[in-house]
Design a protein around this motif. Structure first.
Motif, PDB file in Angstrom:
ATOM      1  N   MET A   1      23.044 -22.371 103.679  1.00  0.00           N
ATOM      2  CA  MET A   1      22.242 -23.545 103.344  1.00  0.00           C
ATOM      3  C   MET A   1      21.871 -23.479 101.865  1.00  0.00           C
ATOM      4  SD  MET A   1      18.630 -24.801 105.013  1.00  0.00           S
ATOM      5  CE  MET A   1      19.364 -24.907 106.652  1.00  0.00           C
ATOM      6  N   SER A   2      22.155 -24.560 101.140  1.00  0.00           N
ATOM      7  CA  SER A   2      21.881 -24.599  99.703  1.00  0.00           C
ATOM      8  C   SER A   2      20.384 -24.640  99.426  1.00  0.00           C
ATOM      9  CB  SER A   2      22.546 -25.827  99.071  1.00  0.00           C
ATOM     10  OG  SER A   2      23.948 -25.753  99.166  1.00  0.00           O
ATOM     11  N   SER A   3      20.007 -23.948  98.378  1.00  0.00           N
ATOM     12  CA  SER A   3      18.602 -23.929  97.974  1.00  0.00           C
ATOM     13  C   SER A   3      18.237 -25.203  97.242  1.00  0.00           C
ATOM     14  CB  SER A   3      18.347 -22.726  97.064  1.00  0.00           C
ATOM     15  OG  SER A   3      16.997 -22.660  96.676  1.00  0.00           O
ATOM     16  N   GLU A   4      16.987 -25.608  97.375  1.00  0.00           N
ATOM     17  CA  GLU A   4      16.446 -26.664  96.531  1.00  0.00           C
ATOM     18  C   GLU A   4      15.694 -26.017  95.374  1.00  0.00           C
ATOM     19  OE1 GLU A   4      14.591 -30.088  97.983  1.00  0.00           O
ATOM     20  OE2 GLU A   4      16.003 -30.382  99.637  1.00  0.00           O
ATOM     21  N   PHE A   5      15.783 -26.628  94.204  1.00  0.00           N
ATOM     22  CA  PHE A   5      15.212 -26.053  92.987  1.00  0.00           C
ATOM     23  C   PHE A   5      14.013 -26.875  92.528  1.00  0.00           C
ATOM     24  CE2 PHE A   5      19.532 -24.595  93.213  1.00  0.00           C
ATOM     25  CZ  PHE A   5      19.475 -23.282  92.765  1.00  0.00           C
ATOM     26  N   ILE A   6      12.924 -26.171  92.223  1.00  0.00           N
ATOM     27  CA  ILE A   6      11.705 -26.801  91.739  1.00  0.00           C
ATOM     28  C   ILE A   6      11.271 -26.090  90.464  1.00  0.00           C
ATOM     29  CG2 ILE A   6       9.277 -27.339  92.234  1.00  0.00           C
ATOM     30  CD1 ILE A   6       9.978 -27.283  95.218  1.00  0.00           C
ATOM     31  N   TYR A   7      10.967 -26.870  89.414  1.00  0.00           N
ATOM     32  CA  TYR A   7      10.494 -26.308  88.153  1.00  0.00           C
ATOM     33  C   TYR A   7       9.010 -26.614  87.978  1.00  0.00           C
ATOM     34  CZ  TYR A   7       9.776 -25.533  83.171  1.00  0.00           C
ATOM     35  OH  TYR A   7       9.287 -25.084  81.976  1.00  0.00           O
ATOM     36  N   LEU A   8       8.232 -25.594  87.650  1.00  0.00           N
ATOM     37  CA  LEU A   8       6.797 -25.748  87.447  1.00  0.00           C
ATOM     38  C   LEU A   8       6.468 -25.500  85.971  1.00  0.00           C
ATOM     39  CD1 LEU A   8       5.417 -23.875  90.596  1.00  0.00           C
ATOM     40  CD2 LEU A   8       6.121 -26.265  90.362  1.00  0.00           C
ATOM     41  N   HIS A   9       5.965 -26.542  85.303  1.00  0.00           N
ATOM     42  CA  HIS A   9       5.634 -26.432  83.882  1.00  0.00           C
ATOM     43  C   HIS A   9       4.360 -25.611  83.674  1.00  0.00           C
ATOM     44  CE1 HIS A   9       2.284 -29.288  84.107  1.00  0.00           C
ATOM     45  NE2 HIS A   9       3.042 -30.117  84.789  1.00  0.00           N
ATOM     46  N   GLY A  10       4.076 -25.327  82.435  1.00  0.00           N
ATOM     47  CA  GLY A  10       2.956 -24.459  82.099  1.00  0.00           C
ATOM     48  C   GLY A  10       1.619 -25.179  82.015  1.00  0.00           C
ATOM     49  N   PHE A  11       0.602 -24.396  81.705  1.00  0.00           N
ATOM     50  CA  PHE A  11      -0.771 -24.878  81.560  1.00  0.00           C
ATOM     51  C   PHE A  11      -0.882 -25.818  80.364  1.00  0.00           C
ATOM     52  CE2 PHE A  11      -4.970 -24.144  79.549  1.00  0.00           C
ATOM     53  CZ  PHE A  11      -5.802 -24.549  80.579  1.00  0.00           C
ATOM     54  N   ALA A  12      -1.542 -26.969  80.571  1.00  0.00           N
ATOM     55  CA  ALA A  12      -1.726 -27.967  79.508  1.00  0.00           C
ATOM     56  C   ALA A  12      -0.387 -28.443  78.952  1.00  0.00           C
ATOM     57  CB  ALA A  12      -2.607 -27.426  78.386  1.00  0.00           C
ATOM     58  N   SER A  13       0.611 -28.473  79.831  1.00  0.00           N
ATOM     59  CA  SER A  13       1.936 -28.964  79.477  1.00  0.00           C
ATOM     60  C   SER A  13       2.265 -30.138  80.397  1.00  0.00           C
ATOM     61  CB  SER A  13       2.961 -27.831  79.610  1.00  0.00           C
ATOM     62  OG  SER A  13       4.235 -28.252  79.149  1.00  0.00           O
ATOM     63  N   VAL A  67      14.010 -22.455  99.066  1.00  0.00           N
ATOM     64  CA  VAL A  67      13.537 -22.991  97.786  1.00  0.00           C
ATOM     65  C   VAL A  67      13.651 -21.915  96.714  1.00  0.00           C
ATOM     66  CG1 VAL A  67      11.520 -23.837  96.520  1.00  0.00           C
ATOM     67  CG2 VAL A  67      11.949 -24.636  98.860  1.00  0.00           C
ATOM     68  N   THR A  68      14.153 -22.300  95.559  1.00  0.00           N
ATOM     69  CA  THR A  68      14.118 -21.458  94.366  1.00  0.00           C
ATOM     70  C   THR A  68      13.134 -22.079  93.393  1.00  0.00           C
ATOM     71  OG1 THR A  68      16.412 -20.702  94.606  1.00  0.00           O
ATOM     72  CG2 THR A  68      15.419 -20.538  92.411  1.00  0.00           C
ATOM     73  N   LEU A  69      12.133 -21.315  93.002  1.00  0.00           N
ATOM     74  CA  LEU A  69      11.134 -21.792  92.049  1.00  0.00           C
ATOM     75  C   LEU A  69      11.433 -21.241  90.663  1.00  0.00           C
ATOM     76  CD1 LEU A  69       7.805 -21.342  94.071  1.00  0.00           C
ATOM     77  CD2 LEU A  69       9.002 -23.493  93.590  1.00  0.00           C
ATOM     78  N   ILE A  70      11.394 -22.126  89.680  1.00  0.00           N
ATOM     79  CA  ILE A  70      11.503 -21.737  88.279  1.00  0.00           C
ATOM     80  C   ILE A  70      10.186 -22.127  87.627  1.00  0.00           C
ATOM     81  CG2 ILE A  70      12.788 -21.971  86.127  1.00  0.00           C
ATOM     82  CD1 ILE A  70      15.153 -23.013  87.816  1.00  0.00           C
ATOM     83  N   GLY A  71       9.434 -21.160  87.141  1.00  0.00           N
ATOM     84  CA  GLY A  71       8.113 -21.458  86.605  1.00  0.00           C
ATOM     85  C   GLY A  71       7.927 -20.926  85.202  1.00  0.00           C
ATOM     86  N   SER A  72       7.297 -21.738  84.361  1.00  0.00           N
ATOM     87  CA  SER A  72       7.034 -21.349  82.980  1.00  0.00           C
ATOM     88  C   SER A  72       5.556 -21.053  82.780  1.00  0.00           C
ATOM     89  CB  SER A  72       7.468 -22.479  82.040  1.00  0.00           C
ATOM     90  OG  SER A  72       7.082 -22.212  80.704  1.00  0.00           O
ATOM     91  N   SER A  73       5.237 -19.894  82.236  1.00  0.00           N
ATOM     92  CA  SER A  73       3.873 -19.508  81.886  1.00  0.00           C
ATOM     93  C   SER A  73       2.939 -19.615  83.099  1.00  0.00           C
ATOM     94  CB  SER A  73       3.387 -20.340  80.694  1.00  0.00           C
ATOM     95  OG  SER A  73       2.216 -19.801  80.134  1.00  0.00           O
ATOM     96  N   PHE A  74       1.949 -20.524  83.067  1.00  0.00           N
ATOM     97  CA  PHE A  74       1.058 -20.659  84.220  1.00  0.00           C
ATOM     98  C   PHE A  74       1.822 -21.171  85.444  1.00  0.00           C
ATOM     99  CE2 PHE A  74      -2.579 -22.583  86.590  1.00  0.00           C
ATOM    100  CZ  PHE A  74      -3.353 -21.428  86.702  1.00  0.00           C
ATOM    101  N   GLY A  75       2.871 -21.938  85.195  1.00  0.00           N
ATOM    102  CA  GLY A  75       3.758 -22.337  86.287  1.00  0.00           C
ATOM    103  C   GLY A  75       4.506 -21.149  86.866  1.00  0.00           C
ATOM    104  N   GLY A  76       4.750 -20.133  86.032  1.00  0.00           N
ATOM    105  CA  GLY A  76       5.363 -18.906  86.519  1.00  0.00           C
ATOM    106  C   GLY A  76       4.414 -18.117  87.398  1.00  0.00           C
ATOM    107  N   LEU A  77       3.144 -18.060  86.978  1.00  0.00           N
ATOM    108  CA  LEU A  77       2.141 -17.390  87.808  1.00  0.00           C
ATOM    109  C   LEU A  77       1.987 -18.119  89.137  1.00  0.00           C
ATOM    110  CD1 LEU A  77      -0.073 -15.227  88.113  1.00  0.00           C
ATOM    111  CD2 LEU A  77      -1.651 -16.804  86.964  1.00  0.00           C
ATOM    112  N   THR A  78       1.973 -19.439  89.086  1.00  0.00           N
ATOM    113  CA  THR A  78       1.904 -20.242  90.308  1.00  0.00           C
ATOM    114  C   THR A  78       3.100 -19.958  91.209  1.00  0.00           C
ATOM    115  OG1 THR A  78       0.770 -21.992  89.058  1.00  0.00           O
ATOM    116  CG2 THR A  78       1.692 -22.599  91.192  1.00  0.00           C
TER     117      THR A  78
END
Length: 215
Positions: A1-13, A67-78
């Motif tokens: 089953m293929s993963s769905e990708f979600i990107y989480l931006h950073g704080f105040a971004s 689900v594969t999560l890609i998170g930047s900065s605070f989005g990475g912590l999330t």
């Protein structure tokens, strides 16, 4: 089953940050959807980690879609916290993740400013997406204190990419986090917190780690 990708931006971004736009374009080129929610929810003032976690959970695909999560900065912590609590999360890509964010930020603000923030209830914070200062409730601090990174223990395949010249979240934070978690791969690049000069390298690492050529 293929993963769905979600990107989480950073704080105040925002979903229109340089990194978000770059990754959106790369995913579009290989015809894989990349979901990029607006974590501000038109109410940056009342942002909390708990609110952010709840928001992202609501956009997860039906179980058992991975689900594969890609998170930047605070989005990475999330993303790291979602990887701990949501079994649908099968992989994490954390870009300059904001480990130790709260202690670093409060220390940088200084005791007087933090005390004033607590007393008055709000602190002006420059929002890079809005290009202006917005008030942030002290509830952000109270809420984030509930989340101790020592509790993140789920053994989920994780790629961390961090710049060795990061002046916002020192690379040592990622080194310390990865040191006691052997399932994490840490890649150190010659960059700062924005990672703006290494976008192609980031994409190559994401492509390999997520096996995007197999999609």
């Amino acid at each position: 089953m293929s993963s769905e990708f979600i990107y989480l931006h950073g704080f105040a971004s925002s979903p229109n940050s340089a990194k978000a736009n770059y990754l959106r374009d790369r995913f579009n080129q290989i015809q894989i959807p990349l979901t990029i929610p607006d974590l501000n929810q038109s109410d940056f003032t009342h942002l909390t980690m708990t609110r952010q976690l709840h928001q992202v959970r609501t956009i997860f695909p039906p179980s058992p879609t991975p689900v594969t999560l890609i998170g930047s900065s605070f989005g990475g912590l999330t993303s790291a916290w979602l990887g701990e609590t949501e079994l649908q999360c099968q992989k994490l890509v954390l870009l300059a993740p904001a480990f130790t964010f709260l202690s670093l930020w409060l220390s940088a603000l200084g005791e007087k400013t933090v005390k004033s923030w607590h007393t008055e209830g709000f602190l002006p914070v420059y929002h890079y997406g809005e290009k202006r200062s917005l008030p942030l409730s002290y509830d952000f601090v109270t809420d984030l204190k509930q989340y101790s990174e020592t509790d993140i223990k789920r053994q989920i395949p994780t790629l961390i990419i961090h710049g060795i010249n990061d002046g916002v979240i020192p690379i040592q934070a990622s080194r310390n986090f990865a040191a006691s978690r052997p399932w994490i791969k840490l890649i150190e690049l010659d960059s700062d917190h924005s990672l703006a000069n290494v976008f192609p390298e980031i994409w190559q690492e994401i492509s390999t780690f997520c096996q995007l050529s197999n999609f």
